[in-house]
Design an enzyme around this catalytic site. Structure first.
Site, mmCIF file in Angstrom:
data_model
loop_
_atom_site.group_PDB
_atom_site.id
_atom_site.type_symbol
_atom_site.label_atom_id
_atom_site.label_comp_id
_atom_site.label_asym_id
_atom_site.label_seq_id
_atom_site.Cartn_x
_atom_site.Cartn_y
_atom_site.Cartn_z
ATOM 1 N N TRP A 364 0.823 -1.207 0.000
ATOM 2 C CA TRP A 364 0.000 0.000 0.000
ATOM 3 C C TRP A 364 0.861 1.262 0.000
ATOM 4 C CZ3 TRP A 364 -1.134 3.574 4.220
ATOM 5 C CH2 TRP A 364 -0.309 3.381 5.338
ATOM 6 N N ASP A 365 2.156 1.113 0.335
ATOM 7 C CA ASP A 365 3.076 2.248 0.337
ATOM 8 C C ASP A 365 3.012 3.006 -0.985
ATOM 9 O OD1 ASP A 365 3.795 0.106 1.975
ATOM 10 O OD2 ASP A 365 5.930 0.529 1.896
ATOM 11 N N GLU A 491 0.118 -2.473 12.250
ATOM 12 C CA GLU A 491 0.135 -3.929 12.325
ATOM 13 C C GLU A 491 0.316 -4.451 13.744
ATOM 14 O OE1 GLU A 491 3.042 -5.141 9.421
ATOM 15 O OE2 GLU A 491 2.221 -3.670 8.019
ATOM 16 N N LYS A 594 2.683 0.605 15.957
ATOM 17 C CA LYS A 594 3.876 0.443 15.120
ATOM 18 C C LYS A 594 3.936 1.523 14.049
ATOM 19 C CE LYS A 594 5.886 -2.673 11.655
ATOM 20 N NZ LYS A 594 5.703 -3.895 10.855
ATOM 21 N N GLN A 595 2.850 1.641 13.311
ATOM 22 C CA GLN A 595 2.768 2.542 12.162
ATOM 23 C C GLN A 595 1.727 3.619 12.457
ATOM 24 O OE1 GLN A 595 3.808 2.953 8.818
ATOM 25 N NE2 GLN A 595 2.290 4.572 8.716
#
Length: 783
Positions: A364-365, A491, A594-595
């Site tokens: 998805w980046d 995640e 995390k993100q």
């Protein structure tokens, strides 16, 4: 600035230069940083002589081998096979023997050594003065390029000069298939897939020309690699060429007088296909090499320079106040261009074509980090990547049907469009990728008015992804539209209900699809969209559930997130990244991120939040985000700048842009983090420039941090090209070409015409930013 201050590299605004000695411990890192690519061919920055080497790498976009996926326990709908990028036939190798001694920087003495990646010429230059163990000194100069204008061609000019005496020199120019690569970890399936993955179909040569054709054992892809040469020598030379199986080699032996040079120009051509025959691939590469030989080195390089002149005219970012940051930002822009420039309807992998990391997969980046930059600077490249997504529509629809859904479910990670993630909580459940693709499609259409793309690809992408989310969700008893059992960008919190990012992305997808079918009723009919279906999408979007904690006054990353237990950050110091030191079972049950998930949503879908909500959300989530993902820093930077934490945003920008140059994650040897590099553009343009594009209305709210005195950036919107220049007190908007364009500055609308507009930047009240989790402080540089 000293080389030590630049983390091994000299600081220069338009170059990345290594000079001094050869650091063998830095080989993997420099091979990645000095990689060249055009989006179709990728060459790691290995030495021409082949050794010393950390990880040889020559990659073709989309060329892969299949391998089994490891499951302790399988389940219905689990992907059956993975895909791994293949190190294809290496044409970079030009071995040198000085008298009878192989030139190898591990032996003898290196008197001088420098390598320069030039962002304006698109070439990697090298100069080495080397003395062999027996005392013979030669000067080596080389320059290589991967052509932006001839996408199937790479070229190397290699020159050797005896310094102190006449010498017998031998050059061996190779095409080498199935060269050894380092062991890829502890997965035996992956090791097997990469153990001599190419099977020989043809090896042929004549004069100075050679060609190898191979196919992969499992995926059945065919590749042809060819080389041709021009040789310049001062006296006489003996040459012979051979080709057999995995090797084609041109050998040149020449007596070279002191002060004269033996010069070899090598042209390398590549072609691959899943369908075309061996004769057809051979013909393609034959033609490419003939074209390159006719063009010649000087013209290839001149074309490269002109291509980059056009790119920098449309995309350059200028900074004053931090010379190394300026270098790093241009390094980032250059590598993002290399990753996507000539993909020609192929994916943009997370590592580009710079290394084997992530198996060469795209995520998805691409749509959420890389395409925003390309859409406003190199829109044709953005359109080509979205065409690749559309080309995989049948696979996405088949995957959705396999999981009992309508529409198109695009893969979490893939090379050819099939799902390759064996970890379903992050892969299959990460459905937001389909909305990310839809949102990138809508952004591209707004920014370009590309009617052909809309007709051929755009509307169908919006329609089929909208169908997915309309079917994944449901209206509950309270009339709210819920999307349950999904994983958002974070995640560390998986398989949740009503992830805010996912729901907002789906909401935007649904609304864009409704607008598209109303705008193009002909295509709506073609895709079977009824008035009732479009009305249902609209109600799903209007009723979308967006979790909010009234007591805390913040949005929840997902339903009940703020009720989860607190993570013990003090005990985690020195144990990052957490996924390598704690079980996911524990991470999933705690408030640890995390993100940057919710924070990124406040930027991408900023018109869904008030200014006060953005500030409270950032203050809540920043202290619990550990940034174990390279994507988090740029997400946090752009929102930090918006809510007024400008110096924190500067540190986070530095963390993003120096991810690879300073090897902050200690893994750059496996390839660059292309999305983090693209995040540098986002942080400069959307962060400190305050650029937003909601509904096609381009607005700006620029402000600079204390450590920058000037920022300028360039954009293309529809057919208008303009530059925005920002200092501490004013922003100046200048139209470079194209029609007038409607913009806004800190809420004040204006039309930019041929006359520049200079506007004052409002004062900002200082706020003390929140603290990062212990051990996760942002990357602060002293300048």
């Amino acid at each position: 600035m000293s080389q030590e201050q630049g983390h091994g590299f000299e600081v220069h605004p338009w170059q990345l230069k290594w000079s001094g000695g050869v650091d063998l411990d830095m080989l993997g890192r420099t091979e990645t940083l000095f990689a060249l690519s055009n989006g179709h061919i990728g060459l790691r920055g290995t030495f021409e002589e082949g050794e010393p080497v950390d990880h040889p790498g020559t990659y073709l976009n989309g060329f892969y081998e299949l391998r089994g996926l490891p499951y302790a326990e399988s389940g219905y709908g689990y992907p059956e096979s993975g895909q791994t990028v293949v190190n294809v036939t290496d044409g970079k190798v030009i071995r040198l023997l000085v008298e009878d001694e192989p030139m190898d920087l591990r032996y003898g003495r290196t008197e001088e050594h420098e390598r320069t990646l030039d962002f304006r010429t698109g070439t990697l230059r090298r100069h080495t003065l080397w003395t062999s163990p027996t005392g013979r000194t030669v000067r080596i100069k080389s320059e290589r390029l991967v052509s932006f204008t001839k996408r199937t061609i790479a070229a190397i000019r290699y020159e050797v000069e005896p310094v102190d005496e006449d010498m017998k020199l031998v050059l061996q120019s190779d095409l080498l298939a199935n060269e050894p690569v380092p062991a890829p970890g502890n997965d035996p399936r992956l090791a097997a897939a990469l153990d001599a993955p190419l099977v020989s179909d043809l090896a042929t040569c004549r004069n100075y020309w050679g060609m190898l054709v191979h196919h992969t054992k499992q995926s059945g892809l065919h590749i042809a690699a060819g080389m041709d040469h021009e040789i310049y020598f001062p006296d006489k030379a003996d040459t012979f060429i051979r080709a057999d199986g995995d090797l084609a080699r041109l050998t040149i032996a020449a007596n070279v007088p002191k002060g004269k040079s033996l010069t070899l120009t090598k042209y390398i051509g590549y072609g691959w296909s899943a369908r075309r025959s061996v004769p057809a691939l051979r013909a393609q590469v034959d033609a490419a090499l003939a074209m390159a030989m006719e063009t010649g080195w000087d013209s290839l390089k001149a074309d490269q320079v002109r291509y980059l002149e056009d790119f920098w005219r449309d995309a350059d970012i200028e900074l004053d106040g931090d010379p190394e940051l300026q270098q790093a930002v241009r390094f980032a822009l250059f590598h993002v261009l290399q990753a996507g420039a000539r993909g020609q309807s192929r994916a943009i992998p997370a590592k580009g074509l710079t290394g084997p990391g992530y198996d060469g997969h795209t995520f998805w980046d691409t749509e959420s980090f890389i395409l925003p930059m390309l859409t406003y600077t190199v829109p044709a490249a953005a359109g080509e990547e979205l065409r690749w997504r559309h080309a995989t529509m049948d696979k996405a629809k088949a995957r959705a049907a396999e999981l009992g859904q309508r529409g198109a479910m695009f893969p979490w990670r893939s090379i050819n469009g099939d799902e390759c993630s064996g970890y379903w909580p992050a892969g299959t459940a990460g459905v937001h990728v389909s909305a990310d693709i839809a949102n990138a499609t809508a952004r591209y259409l707004r920014a370009t008015d590309d009617e052909q793309f809309e007709t051929e690809c755009g509307v169908e992408l919006l329609v089929e992804t909208a169908r997915l989310f309309a079917g994944l969700g449901h209206h509950d008893v309270n009339g709210k539209f819920r999307i349950d059992g999904v994983t958002g960008p974070d995640e560390y919190t998986a398989v949740v209900n009503n992830n805010t990012f996912t729901n907002l992305a789906a909401q935007q997808n649904l609304r864009d699809a409704v607008a598209a079918v109303h705008r193009r009723p002909d295509l709506a009919e073609q895709f079977g969209v009824t008035t009732a279906e479009a009305a249902h999408w609209e109600s799903c979007a209007d009723d979308m559930s967006i979790p909010y904690d009234d007591a805390l006054g913040v949005h929840q990353q997902c339903e009940s997130f703020t009720l989860l237990g607190a993570w013990d950050f003090e005990s985690s110091v020195g144990r990052y990244p957490l996924l390598l030191n704690y079980p996911y079972y524990d991470l999933y049950r705690k408030q640890v991120v995390k993100q940057a998930d919710l924070v990124f949503a406040t930027y991408l879908f900023g018109d869904s939040f008030t200014a006060e909500q953005k500030l409270r959300n950032f203050d809540y989530y920043y202290p619990i985000t550990v940034r174990d993902s390279s994507l988090s820093a740029c997400c946090e930077a752009v929102t930090a700048a918006e809510v007024g934490y400008l110096d924190l945003a500067y540190d986070l920008l530095a963390e993003s842009v120096f991810t690879d140059l300073h090897d902050l994650h200690s893994n750059v040897n496996s390839g660059l983090h292309i999305a983090a590099l693209a995040g540098a553009w986002t942080d400069c343009v959307a962060g400190f420039g305050g650029m937003r594009d909601f509904g096609g209305q381009i607005t700006f709210a620029p402000r600079l941090p204390s450590r920058l005195t000037y920022l300028s950036f360039r954009m293309i919107v529809r057919e208008s090209k303009f530059v925005v220049a920002v200092d501490k007190e004013h922003a100046t908007y200048r139209l470079l070409s194209g029609p007038p364009i409607d913009l806004a500055h800190h809420g004040e609308k204006f039309t930019l015409t041929s006359a520049p507009m200079s506007m004052k930047i409002p004062d900002l009240e200082y706020r003390e930013p929140p603290k990062a989790p212990p051990g996760c402080e942002p990357y602060r540089r002293e300048i």
